[in-house]
Each structure stands twice: as structure tokens, then as C-alpha cells.
Design a protein around this motif. Sequence first.
Motif, PDB file in Angstrom:
ATOM      1  N   ALA A   1      14.460  10.458 146.710  1.00 32.39           N
ATOM      2  CA  ALA A   1      15.883  10.263 147.582  1.00 32.39           C
ATOM      3  C   ALA A   1      17.079  10.117 146.727  1.00 32.39           C
ATOM      4  O   ALA A   1      17.960  10.620 146.755  1.00 32.39           O
ATOM      5  CB  ALA A   1      15.893   9.324 148.444  1.00 32.39           C
ATOM      6  N   VAL A   2      16.928   8.987 145.764  1.00 35.24           N
ATOM      7  CA  VAL A   2      18.132   8.762 144.697  1.00 35.24           C
ATOM      8  C   VAL A   2      18.489   9.978 143.999  1.00 35.24           C
ATOM      9  O   VAL A   2      19.521   9.993 143.815  1.00 35.24           O
ATOM     10  CB  VAL A   2      17.914   7.447 143.910  1.00 35.24           C
ATOM     11  N   ALA A   3      17.386  10.727 143.512  1.00 31.75           N
ATOM     12  CA  ALA A   3      17.678  11.962 142.787  1.00 31.75           C
ATOM     13  C   ALA A   3      18.424  12.752 143.401  1.00 31.75           C
ATOM     14  O   ALA A   3      19.136  13.696 142.901  1.00 31.75           O
ATOM     15  CB  ALA A   3      16.411  12.165 141.958  1.00 31.75           C
ATOM     16  N   GLY A   4      18.001  13.002 144.611  1.00 29.33           N
ATOM     17  CA  GLY A   4      18.461  14.208 145.625  1.00 29.33           C
ATOM     18  C   GLY A   4      19.921  14.096 145.980  1.00 29.33           C
ATOM     19  O   GLY A   4      20.648  15.207 146.169  1.00 29.33           O
ATOM     20  N   VAL A   5      20.709  12.997 145.669  1.00 27.71           N
ATOM     21  CA  VAL A   5      22.091  12.858 145.846  1.00 27.71           C
ATOM     22  C   VAL A   5      22.755  13.841 144.801  1.00 27.71           C
ATOM     23  O   VAL A   5      23.971  14.446 145.254  1.00 27.71           O
ATOM     24  CB  VAL A   5      22.542  11.266 145.491  1.00 27.71           C
ATOM     25  N   GLY A   6      22.309  14.257 143.660  1.00 30.18           N
ATOM     26  CA  GLY A   6      22.919  14.985 142.630  1.00 30.18           C
ATOM     27  C   GLY A   6      22.605  16.652 142.779  1.00 30.18           C
ATOM     28  O   GLY A   6      22.847  17.280 141.962  1.00 30.18           O
ATOM     29  N   LEU A   7      22.263  17.007 143.866  1.00 28.09           N
ATOM     30  CA  LEU A   7      21.705  18.254 144.051  1.00 28.09           C
ATOM     31  C   LEU A   7      23.124  19.442 144.323  1.00 28.09           C
ATOM     32  O   LEU A   7      23.066  20.447 144.575  1.00 28.09           O
ATOM     33  CB  LEU A   7      20.809  18.491 145.337  1.00 28.09           C
ATOM     34  N   SER A   8      24.192  18.645 144.502  1.00 28.36           N
ATOM     35  CA  SER A   8      25.528  19.508 144.661  1.00 28.36           C
ATOM     36  C   SER A   8      26.469  18.751 143.846  1.00 28.36           C
ATOM     37  O   SER A   8      26.577  17.481 143.365  1.00 28.36           O
ATOM     38  CB  SER A   8      25.967  19.496 146.098  1.00 28.36           C
ATOM     39  N   GLY A   9      27.468  19.530 143.057  1.00 27.59           N
ATOM     40  CA  GLY A   9      28.466  19.006 142.263  1.00 27.59           C
ATOM     41  C   GLY A   9      29.721  18.322 143.264  1.00 27.59           C
ATOM     42  O   GLY A   9      29.645  18.655 144.387  1.00 27.59           O
ATOM     43  N   GLN A  10      30.681  18.074 142.616  1.00 33.98           N
ATOM     44  CA  GLN A  10      31.680  17.590 143.427  1.00 33.98           C
ATOM     45  C   GLN A  10      32.852  18.833 144.083  1.00 33.98           C
ATOM     46  O   GLN A  10      33.140  18.407 144.959  1.00 33.98           O
ATOM     47  CB  GLN A  10      32.815  16.928 142.504  1.00 33.98           C
ATOM     48  N   ASP A  11      32.628  19.939 143.534  1.00 29.88           N
ATOM     49  CA  ASP A  11      33.398  21.147 144.111  1.00 29.88           C
ATOM     50  C   ASP A  11      32.492  22.141 144.415  1.00 29.88           C
ATOM     51  O   ASP A  11      32.140  22.713 143.439  1.00 29.88           O
ATOM     52  CB  ASP A  11      34.446  21.487 143.262  1.00 29.88           C
ATOM     53  N   ILE A  12      32.036  22.361 145.713  1.00 33.05           N
ATOM     54  CA  ILE A  12      30.996  23.300 146.084  1.00 33.05           C
ATOM     55  C   ILE A  12      31.705  24.870 145.708  1.00 33.05           C
ATOM     56  O   ILE A  12      31.044  25.672 145.050  1.00 33.05           O
ATOM     57  CB  ILE A  12      30.439  23.248 147.228  1.00 33.05           C
ATOM     58  N   ASP A  13      32.985  24.788 145.881  1.00 32.72           N
ATOM     59  CA  ASP A  13      33.648  26.359 145.971  1.00 32.72           C
ATOM     60  C   ASP A  13      33.610  26.446 144.368  1.00 32.72           C
ATOM     61  O   ASP A  13      33.563  27.837 143.837  1.00 32.72           O
ATOM     62  CB  ASP A  13      34.939  26.244 146.265  1.00 32.72           C
ATOM     63  N   LEU A  14      34.033  25.730 143.469  1.00 31.45           N
ATOM     64  CA  LEU A  14      33.936  25.820 142.014  1.00 31.45           C
ATOM     65  C   LEU A  14      32.464  26.086 141.563  1.00 31.45           C
ATOM     66  O   LEU A  14      32.287  27.136 140.470  1.00 31.45           O
ATOM     67  CB  LEU A  14      34.421  24.747 141.284  1.00 31.45           C
ATOM     68  N   ASP A  15      31.421  25.425 141.953  1.00 34.79           N
ATOM     69  CA  ASP A  15      30.053  25.940 141.618  1.00 34.79           C
ATOM     70  C   ASP A  15      29.790  27.394 141.958  1.00 34.79           C
ATOM     71  O   ASP A  15      29.216  28.012 141.133  1.00 34.79           O
ATOM     72  CB  ASP A  15      29.152  24.902 142.403  1.00 34.79           C
ATOM     73  N   ARG A  16      30.163  27.644 143.179  1.00 34.06           N
ATOM     74  CA  ARG A  16      29.887  29.287 143.519  1.00 34.06           C
ATOM     75  C   ARG A  16      30.531  30.265 142.825  1.00 34.06           C
ATOM     76  O   ARG A  16      30.184  31.280 142.968  1.00 34.06           O
ATOM     77  CB  ARG A  16      29.954  29.206 145.002  1.00 34.06           C
ATOM     78  N   THR A  17      31.761  29.966 141.959  1.00 33.91           N
ATOM     79  CA  THR A  17      32.487  30.761 141.324  1.00 33.91           C
ATOM     80  C   THR A  17      31.945  31.006 139.884  1.00 33.91           C
ATOM     81  O   THR A  17      32.385  31.959 139.075  1.00 33.91           O
ATOM     82  CB  THR A  17      34.182  30.542 141.365  1.00 33.91           C
ATOM     83  N   ALA A  18      30.989  30.375 139.614  1.00 36.07           N
ATOM     84  CA  ALA A  18      30.307  30.202 138.083  1.00 36.07           C
ATOM     85  C   ALA A  18      29.969  31.774 137.948  1.00 36.07           C
ATOM     86  O   ALA A  18      29.446  32.441 139.068  1.00 36.07           O
ATOM     87  CB  ALA A  18      29.261  29.407 138.086  1.00 36.07           C
ATOM     88  N   SER A  19      29.902  32.058 136.564  1.00 36.26           N
ATOM     89  CA  SER A  19      29.602  33.576 136.255  1.00 36.26           C
ATOM     90  C   SER A  19      28.148  33.769 135.968  1.00 36.26           C
ATOM     91  O   SER A  19      27.399  34.802 135.307  1.00 36.26           O
ATOM     92  CB  SER A  19      30.511  34.021 135.123  1.00 36.26           C
ATOM     93  N   PHE A  20      27.257  32.671 136.292  1.00 36.90           N
ATOM     94  CA  PHE A  20      25.769  32.741 136.128  1.00 36.90           C
ATOM     95  C   PHE A  20      25.175  32.611 137.453  1.00 36.90           C
ATOM     96  O   PHE A  20      25.923  32.054 138.265  1.00 36.90           O
ATOM     97  CB  PHE A  20      25.342  31.651 134.971  1.00 36.90           C
ATOM     98  N   ARG A  21      23.970  32.789 137.498  1.00 34.93           N
ATOM     99  CA  ARG A  21      23.304  32.829 138.558  1.00 34.93           C
ATOM    100  C   ARG A  21      22.578  31.209 139.011  1.00 34.93           C
ATOM    101  O   ARG A  21      22.139  30.504 137.972  1.00 34.93           O
ATOM    102  CB  ARG A  21      21.889  33.697 138.527  1.00 34.93           C
TER     103      ARG A  21
END
Length: 187
Positions: free
Chosen positions: A49-69
Amino acid sequence: MRWTALYARSRHLAVSLAAVLLCAVVLPPLLGDNWTTLFATLTLGAAVAVAGVGLSGQDIDLDRTASFRWPPRRLVHLLLIGVVAGGAMLAIQGFVDRPIESGWILRNAAGLIGLTGLAAALFGGQFGWTLPLGWAMTAMFVPSAVGQVYAVVAWPMATADSAAAWWTAGLLFAAGTAVYTVAGARR
């Protein structure tokens, strides 16, 4: 900086690793004679559970615009949570009075990371801890007299040879890893 360093910083992997090791390595020896399946369930649930907190970054929209899969990275991150938490639990078994079976640890680590992936996909990465810790704590209070229902609902507490518990953990693992790998964390 390389993407791996940025990813590790944005997901607070160093803090997550320290918390996982604290849960899985420090708690079992402290419990000594009291180390039972009950405490092992809670310890492994807390470690995942404590490690599960890091499954997303601070900005989901920024993550989704990355140029890699993202899907391969999501899958590796989720699997690493299970490997580290389960591996730490396996390593500590030599230092406790009543060791837990390795099959039990493997089954529970797989099911709990599936729940973590589901929680991140359904509620957001910051709430990735809710389902694994909640299910682990709920399993402790299910009476064992209810038979097969016990093996399904309280699968983290069931014995290592329980087929129903293995099926439940396997289905949770498959569903959670698939949903999180494909969809990622909820906004």
C-alpha cells in the motif's frame, strides 16, 4: 536528467522503497513470538500500500503528453512493487520465529499489487493504498467458519494450499495489472 531519474523523483520511489522496507523488514522481527498470518497479512498489505501511492505523478496531463509509451513503464512499476515487498518478506522469514510459506507470500503479493493497480486506476494514484490495505484489514475479521466464502473473501488469510484463494488472488492480479497498465491512474 534521464527519464528514469525523473520518473523515480516524480513517483517518490526512494521514499516508497524506504517505507516498503520499513514495513516488511522491521515489523516482523519486532513482533517476535507474535508473528502470525494475521500480522504477515497486515505487514505485506501495508508494504504494498505505501508503494502504491506513487503510481501517478503530480500532473496526470503532463504524464499523458510524454513522447514515449506509458504501458510498459506502468507494468514494470507495478510489478516492482510486488517484487520488492514480496522479496523483503521472503528475506525476513529467516529472522522470525514462525516463518510464513513462500507460496503464501507470492500469492498475497500478486493479489495485493493487483488491488493496488485497481485502486490507482479507479481512484487515482494517491489512493493506490486503499484497496490493498482495506482488503488485508477486512480479511482479518472474516470468520473462518464460512468455508469457501472465507477462501475467496479472506484470501490473504487463507492457507498457502487454498485453491480458491489462489484463484481470487490471480484474478485480482490479472485485472489490476491489466487495467492499470492500459489506463493508468485516474485523474
